[in-house]
Design a protein around this motif. Sequence first.
Motif, mmCIF file in Angstrom:
data_model
loop_
_atom_site.group_PDB
_atom_site.id
_atom_site.type_symbol
_atom_site.label_atom_id
_atom_site.label_comp_id
_atom_site.label_asym_id
_atom_site.label_seq_id
_atom_site.Cartn_x
_atom_site.Cartn_y
_atom_site.Cartn_z
ATOM 1 N N MET A 125 0.827 -1.201 0.000
ATOM 2 C CA MET A 125 0.000 0.000 0.000
ATOM 3 C C MET A 125 0.867 1.259 0.000
ATOM 4 S SD MET A 125 -3.086 1.063 2.607
ATOM 5 C CE MET A 125 -3.897 -0.499 2.349
ATOM 6 N N LEU A 126 1.947 1.244 0.761
ATOM 7 C CA LEU A 126 2.858 2.390 0.784
ATOM 8 C C LEU A 126 3.481 2.621 -0.587
ATOM 9 C CD1 LEU A 126 4.650 1.759 4.195
ATOM 10 C CD2 LEU A 126 3.053 3.614 3.663
ATOM 11 N N GLU A 127 3.890 1.535 -1.241
ATOM 12 C CA GLU A 127 4.480 1.655 -2.582
ATOM 13 C C GLU A 127 3.455 2.175 -3.575
ATOM 14 O OE1 GLU A 127 6.074 -2.239 -3.296
ATOM 15 O OE2 GLU A 127 7.798 -1.871 -1.994
ATOM 16 N N GLU A 128 2.221 1.701 -3.477
ATOM 17 C CA GLU A 128 1.158 2.181 -4.367
ATOM 18 C C GLU A 128 0.886 3.673 -4.124
ATOM 19 O OE1 GLU A 128 -2.141 1.902 -7.174
ATOM 20 O OE2 GLU A 128 -0.151 1.051 -6.929
ATOM 21 N N ASN A 129 0.885 4.081 -2.859
ATOM 22 C CA ASN A 129 0.683 5.499 -2.546
ATOM 23 C C ASN A 129 1.807 6.357 -3.122
ATOM 24 O OD1 ASN A 129 -1.690 5.003 -1.221
ATOM 25 N ND2 ASN A 129 -0.820 5.153 0.841
ATOM 26 N N ARG A 130 3.048 5.885 -3.036
ATOM 27 C CA ARG A 130 4.174 6.627 -3.617
ATOM 28 C C ARG A 130 4.044 6.717 -5.130
ATOM 29 N NH1 ARG A 130 7.244 4.544 0.875
ATOM 30 N NH2 ARG A 130 7.539 2.546 -0.126
ATOM 31 N N ARG A 131 3.647 5.602 -5.761
ATOM 32 C CA ARG A 131 3.470 5.597 -7.213
ATOM 33 C C ARG A 131 2.372 6.575 -7.623
ATOM 34 N NH1 ARG A 131 0.317 4.060 -10.982
ATOM 35 N NH2 ARG A 131 -1.199 3.026 -9.662
ATOM 36 N N LEU A 132 1.265 6.553 -6.895
ATOM 37 C CA LEU A 132 0.159 7.458 -7.209
ATOM 38 C C LEU A 132 0.546 8.916 -6.972
ATOM 39 C CD1 LEU A 132 -2.807 5.393 -5.751
ATOM 40 C CD2 LEU A 132 -2.335 5.866 -8.168
ATOM 41 N N ALA A 133 1.335 9.189 -5.947
ATOM 42 C CA ALA A 133 1.781 10.561 -5.691
ATOM 43 C C ALA A 133 2.666 11.053 -6.838
ATOM 44 C CB ALA A 133 2.527 10.645 -4.358
ATOM 45 N N ARG A 134 3.569 10.186 -7.333
ATOM 46 C CA ARG A 134 4.423 10.571 -8.472
ATOM 47 C C ARG A 134 3.570 10.817 -9.711
ATOM 48 N NH1 ARG A 134 7.666 6.373 -6.473
ATOM 49 N NH2 ARG A 134 6.875 4.982 -8.088
ATOM 50 N N GLU A 135 2.616 9.915 -9.950
ATOM 51 C CA GLU A 135 1.735 10.055 -11.110
ATOM 52 C C GLU A 135 0.909 11.340 -11.002
ATOM 53 O OE1 GLU A 135 -2.145 7.694 -12.754
ATOM 54 O OE2 GLU A 135 -0.410 6.468 -12.191
ATOM 55 N N ASN A 136 0.416 11.624 -9.818
ATOM 56 C CA ASN A 136 -0.365 12.830 -9.581
ATOM 57 C C ASN A 136 0.469 14.085 -9.849
ATOM 58 O OD1 ASN A 136 -2.603 14.292 -8.868
ATOM 59 N ND2 ASN A 136 -2.360 13.987 -6.673
ATOM 60 N N ALA A 137 1.708 14.093 -9.379
ATOM 61 C CA ALA A 137 2.597 15.241 -9.609
ATOM 62 C C ALA A 137 2.851 15.431 -11.100
ATOM 63 C CB ALA A 137 3.909 15.047 -8.852
ATOM 64 N N GLU A 138 3.061 14.324 -11.822
ATOM 65 C CA GLU A 138 3.294 14.407 -13.267
ATOM 66 C C GLU A 138 2.049 14.939 -13.976
ATOM 67 O OE1 GLU A 138 5.008 14.317 -16.962
ATOM 68 O OE2 GLU A 138 5.936 14.274 -14.999
ATOM 69 N N LEU A 139 0.875 14.460 -13.584
ATOM 70 C CA LEU A 139 -0.361 14.947 -14.195
ATOM 71 C C LEU A 139 -0.572 16.430 -13.917
ATOM 72 C CD1 LEU A 139 -2.696 11.906 -13.485
ATOM 73 C CD2 LEU A 139 -1.780 12.628 -15.702
ATOM 74 N N ARG A 140 -0.212 16.880 -12.732
ATOM 75 C CA ARG A 140 -0.307 18.320 -12.432
ATOM 76 C C ARG A 140 0.611 19.127 -13.339
ATOM 77 N NH1 ARG A 140 -0.676 17.288 -6.395
ATOM 78 N NH2 ARG A 140 -2.867 17.628 -5.968
ATOM 79 N N ARG A 141 1.847 18.638 -13.543
ATOM 80 C CA ARG A 141 2.783 19.334 -14.429
ATOM 81 C C ARG A 141 2.236 19.396 -15.854
ATOM 82 N NH1 ARG A 141 6.636 16.823 -11.092
ATOM 83 N NH2 ARG A 141 6.686 14.962 -12.393
ATOM 84 N N VAL A 142 1.723 18.269 -16.334
ATOM 85 C CA VAL A 142 1.156 18.234 -17.681
ATOM 86 C C VAL A 142 -0.030 19.188 -17.780
ATOM 87 C CG1 VAL A 142 -0.102 16.756 -19.322
ATOM 88 C CG2 VAL A 142 1.971 15.903 -18.218
ATOM 89 N N ASN A 143 -0.863 19.191 -16.773
ATOM 90 C CA ASN A 143 -2.028 20.068 -16.754
ATOM 91 C C ASN A 143 -1.598 21.540 -16.791
ATOM 92 O OD1 ASN A 143 -4.781 20.337 -16.797
ATOM 93 N ND2 ASN A 143 -5.042 20.201 -14.585
ATOM 94 N N ASP A 144 -0.561 21.890 -16.052
ATOM 95 C CA ASP A 144 -0.052 23.267 -16.062
ATOM 96 C C ASP A 144 0.435 23.659 -17.459
ATOM 97 O OD1 ASP A 144 -0.644 23.556 -13.390
ATOM 98 O OD2 ASP A 144 1.432 23.224 -12.708
ATOM 99 N N VAL A 145 1.145 22.745 -18.121
ATOM 100 C CA VAL A 145 1.642 23.014 -19.482
ATOM 101 C C VAL A 145 0.467 23.195 -20.431
ATOM 102 C CG1 VAL A 145 2.871 21.995 -21.435
ATOM 103 C CG2 VAL A 145 3.863 21.876 -19.148
ATOM 104 N N LEU A 146 -0.511 22.298 -20.334
ATOM 105 C CA LEU A 146 -1.680 22.405 -21.215
ATOM 106 C C LEU A 146 -2.458 23.693 -20.960
ATOM 107 C CD1 LEU A 146 -2.948 18.714 -21.172
ATOM 108 C CD2 LEU A 146 -1.781 19.902 -23.040
ATOM 109 N N ARG A 147 -2.583 24.082 -19.717
ATOM 110 C CA ARG A 147 -3.291 25.323 -19.377
ATOM 111 C C ARG A 147 -2.555 26.525 -19.974
ATOM 112 N NH1 ARG A 147 -3.466 24.744 -14.034
ATOM 113 N NH2 ARG A 147 -5.248 23.364 -14.124
ATOM 114 N N ALA A 148 -1.231 26.540 -19.832
ATOM 115 C CA ALA A 148 -0.435 27.643 -20.385
ATOM 116 C C ALA A 148 -0.531 27.659 -21.910
ATOM 117 C CB ALA A 148 1.018 27.514 -19.937
ATOM 118 N N ALA A 149 -0.459 26.488 -22.547
ATOM 119 C CA ALA A 149 -0.555 26.418 -24.009
ATOM 120 C C ALA A 149 -1.929 26.878 -24.473
ATOM 121 C CB ALA A 149 -0.282 24.996 -24.483
ATOM 122 N N SER A 150 -2.960 26.472 -23.754
ATOM 123 C CA SER A 150 -4.319 26.873 -24.105
ATOM 124 C C SER A 150 -4.468 28.390 -24.022
ATOM 125 C CB SER A 150 -5.303 26.186 -23.162
ATOM 126 O OG SER A 150 -6.615 26.607 -23.422
ATOM 127 N N ALA A 151 -3.956 28.987 -22.976
ATOM 128 C CA ALA A 151 -4.027 30.451 -22.826
ATOM 129 C C ALA A 151 -3.251 31.127 -23.949
ATOM 130 C CB ALA A 151 -3.492 30.869 -21.462
#
Length: 102
Positions: free
Chosen positions: A63-89
């Motif tokens: 469960m701890l490993e899954e939580n770490r994996r999900l946290a990394r994935e979440n951080a990456e998705l936030r970065r991608v979302n920020d790039v897409l938001r900036a590109a859209s603007a």
Amino acid sequence: MGTRKYPPELRDRAVRLYRESEPRPVIRRLAEQLNVHPEALRNWIRQAQADHGERDERPSTAMLEENRRLARENAELRRVNDVLRAASAFFASEIDPTRRRS
């Protein structure tokens, strides 16, 4: 006292020694024999108990490993979302020259 990183083989051996001994050894004495900090050994034992479903108050290693994996994935998705938001603007301001770039 600083934190020491113990090799996984030592952790596994220490936990196995504790779990397979009858009667259970005193953690402090076993830690001294293995030259590890007693709290480190105590934590390893607790984690092994959680991994074997013997403790409910702490998450299993899986469960701890899954939580770490999900946290990394979440951080990456936030970065991608920020790039897409900036590109859209940016592209919106290119299409509509009355919009101001931020």
